[in-house]
Design a protein around this motif. Structure first.
Motif, PDB file in Angstrom:
ATOM      1  N   GLU A   1     -32.936 -57.975  50.244  1.00 33.41           N
ATOM      2  CA  GLU A   1     -34.211 -57.973  50.978  1.00 33.41           C
ATOM      3  C   GLU A   1     -34.419 -56.621  51.647  1.00 33.41           C
ATOM      4  OE1 GLU A   1     -36.695 -60.632  54.278  1.00 33.41           O
ATOM      5  OE2 GLU A   1     -34.528 -60.933  54.029  1.00 33.41           O
ATOM      6  N   ASP A   2     -35.634 -56.092  51.515  1.00 34.75           N
ATOM      7  CA  ASP A   2     -36.040 -54.923  52.284  1.00 34.75           C
ATOM      8  C   ASP A   2     -37.535 -55.037  52.542  1.00 34.75           C
ATOM      9  OD1 ASP A   2     -37.331 -54.131  49.942  1.00 34.75           O
ATOM     10  OD2 ASP A   2     -36.026 -52.415  49.548  1.00 34.75           O
ATOM     11  N   ASN A   3     -38.194 -53.943  52.902  1.00 35.14           N
ATOM     12  CA  ASN A   3     -39.615 -54.003  53.251  1.00 35.14           C
ATOM     13  C   ASN A   3     -40.529 -54.187  52.047  1.00 35.14           C
ATOM     14  OD1 ASN A   3     -39.128 -53.675  56.001  1.00 35.14           O
ATOM     15  ND2 ASN A   3     -39.180 -51.432  55.857  1.00 35.14           N
TER      16      ASN A   3
ATOM     17  N   TYR B   1     -40.508 -62.569  60.636  1.00 36.67           N
ATOM     18  CA  TYR B   1     -41.276 -61.420  61.094  1.00 36.67           C
ATOM     19  C   TYR B   1     -42.372 -61.795  62.083  1.00 36.67           C
ATOM     20  CZ  TYR B   1     -38.784 -59.273  57.230  1.00 36.67           C
ATOM     21  OH  TYR B   1     -37.800 -58.832  56.378  1.00 36.67           O
ATOM     22  N   ASP B   2     -42.350 -63.070  62.532  1.00 36.77           N
ATOM     23  CA  ASP B   2     -43.313 -63.542  63.533  1.00 36.77           C
ATOM     24  C   ASP B   2     -44.744 -63.214  63.117  1.00 36.77           C
ATOM     25  OD1 ASP B   2     -44.165 -64.773  65.847  1.00 36.77           O
ATOM     26  OD2 ASP B   2     -43.938 -62.982  67.090  1.00 36.77           O
ATOM     27  N   LYS B   3     -45.095 -63.691  61.909  1.00 33.31           N
ATOM     28  CA  LYS B   3     -46.423 -63.434  61.355  1.00 33.31           C
ATOM     29  C   LYS B   3     -47.152 -64.753  61.144  1.00 33.31           C
ATOM     30  CE  LYS B   3     -46.019 -59.012  59.007  1.00 33.31           C
ATOM     31  NZ  LYS B   3     -46.324 -58.294  57.765  1.00 33.31           N
ATOM     32  N   PRO B   4     -47.928 -65.193  62.113  1.00 36.28           N
ATOM     33  CA  PRO B   4     -48.687 -66.435  61.931  1.00 36.28           C
ATOM     34  C   PRO B   4     -49.779 -66.255  60.871  1.00 36.28           C
ATOM     35  CG  PRO B   4     -49.378 -65.323  63.926  1.00 36.28           C
ATOM     36  CD  PRO B   4     -48.192 -64.557  63.411  1.00 36.28           C
ATOM     37  N   GLY B   5     -50.179 -67.355  60.279  1.00 34.25           N
ATOM     38  CA  GLY B   5     -51.241 -67.290  59.270  1.00 34.25           C
ATOM     39  C   GLY B   5     -50.709 -66.957  57.896  1.00 34.25           C
TER      40      GLY B   5
ATOM     41  N   ALA C   1     -42.205 -59.784  45.428  1.00 37.76           N
ATOM     42  CA  ALA C   1     -42.698 -58.582  46.103  1.00 37.76           C
ATOM     43  C   ALA C   1     -43.298 -58.941  47.459  1.00 37.76           C
ATOM     44  CB  ALA C   1     -43.749 -57.892  45.241  1.00 37.76           C
ATOM     45  N   ARG C   2     -43.095 -58.053  48.430  1.00 38.37           N
ATOM     46  CA  ARG C   2     -43.637 -58.276  49.775  1.00 38.37           C
ATOM     47  C   ARG C   2     -45.007 -57.650  49.950  1.00 38.37           C
ATOM     48  NH1 ARG C   2     -40.282 -57.103  54.909  1.00 38.37           N
ATOM     49  NH2 ARG C   2     -42.229 -57.990  55.708  1.00 38.37           N
ATOM     50  N   THR C   3     -45.389 -56.727  49.071  1.00 37.53           N
ATOM     51  CA  THR C   3     -46.684 -56.063  49.171  1.00 37.53           C
ATOM     52  C   THR C   3     -47.362 -56.057  47.804  1.00 37.53           C
ATOM     53  OG1 THR C   3     -45.850 -53.850  48.635  1.00 37.53           O
ATOM     54  CG2 THR C   3     -45.753 -54.534  50.959  1.00 37.53           C
ATOM     55  N   SER C   4     -48.679 -55.898  47.813  1.00 33.44           N
ATOM     56  CA  SER C   4     -49.409 -55.856  46.548  1.00 33.44           C
ATOM     57  C   SER C   4     -49.049 -54.604  45.749  1.00 33.44           C
ATOM     58  CB  SER C   4     -50.916 -55.908  46.804  1.00 33.44           C
ATOM     59  OG  SER C   4     -51.323 -54.841  47.637  1.00 33.44           O
TER      60      SER C   4
ATOM     61  N   LEU D   1     -40.832 -72.207  45.695  1.00 30.13           N
ATOM     62  CA  LEU D   1     -40.236 -70.954  46.138  1.00 30.13           C
ATOM     63  C   LEU D   1     -41.261 -70.100  46.875  1.00 30.13           C
ATOM     64  CD1 LEU D   1     -37.823 -69.056  46.184  1.00 30.13           C
ATOM     65  CD2 LEU D   1     -38.508 -68.226  43.918  1.00 30.13           C
ATOM     66  N   VAL D   2     -42.502 -70.112  46.419  1.00 30.38           N
ATOM     67  CA  VAL D   2     -43.554 -69.339  47.084  1.00 30.38           C
ATOM     68  C   VAL D   2     -43.796 -69.859  48.501  1.00 30.38           C
ATOM     69  CG1 VAL D   2     -46.029 -68.817  47.084  1.00 30.38           C
ATOM     70  CG2 VAL D   2     -44.699 -68.568  44.981  1.00 30.38           C
ATOM     71  N   SER D   3     -43.909 -71.177  48.660  1.00 26.54           N
ATOM     72  CA  SER D   3     -44.156 -71.726  49.996  1.00 26.54           C
ATOM     73  C   SER D   3     -42.951 -71.518  50.908  1.00 26.54           C
ATOM     74  CB  SER D   3     -44.525 -73.210  49.921  1.00 26.54           C
ATOM     75  OG  SER D   3     -43.467 -73.978  49.382  1.00 26.54           O
ATOM     76  N   TRP D   4     -41.731 -71.642  50.349  1.00 21.21           N
ATOM     77  CA  TRP D   4     -40.532 -71.400  51.145  1.00 21.21           C
ATOM     78  C   TRP D   4     -40.485 -69.951  51.619  1.00 21.21           C
ATOM     79  CZ3 TRP D   4     -36.586 -67.901  50.707  1.00 21.21           C
ATOM     80  CH2 TRP D   4     -35.487 -68.097  51.555  1.00 21.21           C
ATOM     81  N   THR D   5     -40.820 -69.010  50.729  1.00 28.12           N
ATOM     82  CA  THR D   5     -40.809 -67.587  51.083  1.00 28.12           C
ATOM     83  C   THR D   5     -41.830 -67.278  52.156  1.00 28.12           C
ATOM     84  OG1 THR D   5     -40.083 -67.009  48.840  1.00 28.12           O
ATOM     85  CG2 THR D   5     -41.043 -65.247  50.165  1.00 28.12           C
ATOM     86  N   ALA D   6     -43.025 -67.854  52.033  1.00 28.84           N
ATOM     87  CA  ALA D   6     -44.056 -67.631  53.047  1.00 28.84           C
ATOM     88  C   ALA D   6     -43.596 -68.127  54.413  1.00 28.84           C
ATOM     89  CB  ALA D   6     -45.351 -68.332  52.629  1.00 28.84           C
TER      90      ALA D   6
END
Length: 233
Positions: free
Chosen positions: A8-10, A45-49, A70-73, A33-38
């Motif tokens: 895991e990284d950024n 990372y304390d990211k609501p929503g 991936a963590r970013t687009s 897996l997608v819902s678990w990752t979210a």
């Protein structure tokens, strides 16, 4: 079921997906897996929503092993290009009924998916999409064989269909002709197919990253004496 975090990284997350977990949510509404990752990223990372989860490839529900997210687009686009261009190396382990005629080689088929039934079948040359996989026999005993598989393409159900089409269904894969049953950790059926290794180029650093996933307790070989058990005959 909880995936094991392998890297895991950024920019990326790599996990060992347990057999029985959906890669992506479907009409059943079951956890994936997608819902678990979210949920994991929201809490860590304390990211609501909403949070971005870039699933750039997937494993079938009854299959275990390495999945890259991936963590970013930006990272998702670069990793998806690597998969599309065949630049990512994948190694699978499979235990099948029967044995190949040779200890190593390559199989080439043309595959077509029936989206209504979610079943893939081999077609005549020139039809469907081409599927390639290199194979090597790792162990053979009691009418079963453990194979190392390196797919050169990423078709739906590819390994399952290419093996079954040669009279070697994956142990536990009732959908494609196996007569045996293997249970996942949650008690549901699984198949003896594990994504063992993934090698990709990091989307921002440009460095090769090699990830290996261990097999879990529900992998058939994990049971003492499995090769000589009733199941293995």
């Amino acid at each position: 079921m909880t995936p094991e975090i392998l890297f895991e990284d950024n920019h990326c997350l790599v996990v060992n997906k347990p057999a029985g977990m959906l890669s992506q949510g479907d009409e059943t509404g079951e956890p994936s897996l997608v819902s678990w990752t979210a949920d994991y990223w929201r809490e860590k990372y304390d990211k609501p929503g909403n949070v971005y989860v870039g699933l750039v490839h997937r494993l079938d529900r009854p299959t275990s092993g390495v999945v890259l997210i991936a963590r970013t687009s930006k990272a998702a686009g670069r990793l998806a290009d690597q998969f599309r261009l065949g630049e990512i190396s994948k190694l699978y382990w499979a235990i099948v009924e029967g044995r190949p005629e040779t200890d190593s080689g390559e199989w080439v088929d043309h595959l077509e998916k029936d989206r209504r039934t979610n079943v893939v079948r081999a077609t005549a040359e020139g039809e469907g999409k081409i599927a390639r996989v290199a194979f090597e026999v790792l162990h053979s005993e009691g009418g079963l064989t453990k194979l190392a598989l390196r797919p050169k393409t990423g078709r739906s159900h590819q390994l399952r269909v290419q093996l079954a089409g040669r009279g070697m269904p994956i142990v536990g894969d009732r959908k494609y002709g196996s007569k045996r049953l293997v249970r996942a950790l949650d008690g549901e059926p699984r198949i003896a197919l594990h994504a063992r290794e993934l090698i990709f180029t990091h989307p921002t650093k440009g460095e090769p990253v090699r990830i290996e996933a261990r097999v879990q307790e529900d992998w058939p070989e994990s049971a003492p004496g499995w090769w000589r058990s009733t199941l293995g005959r």
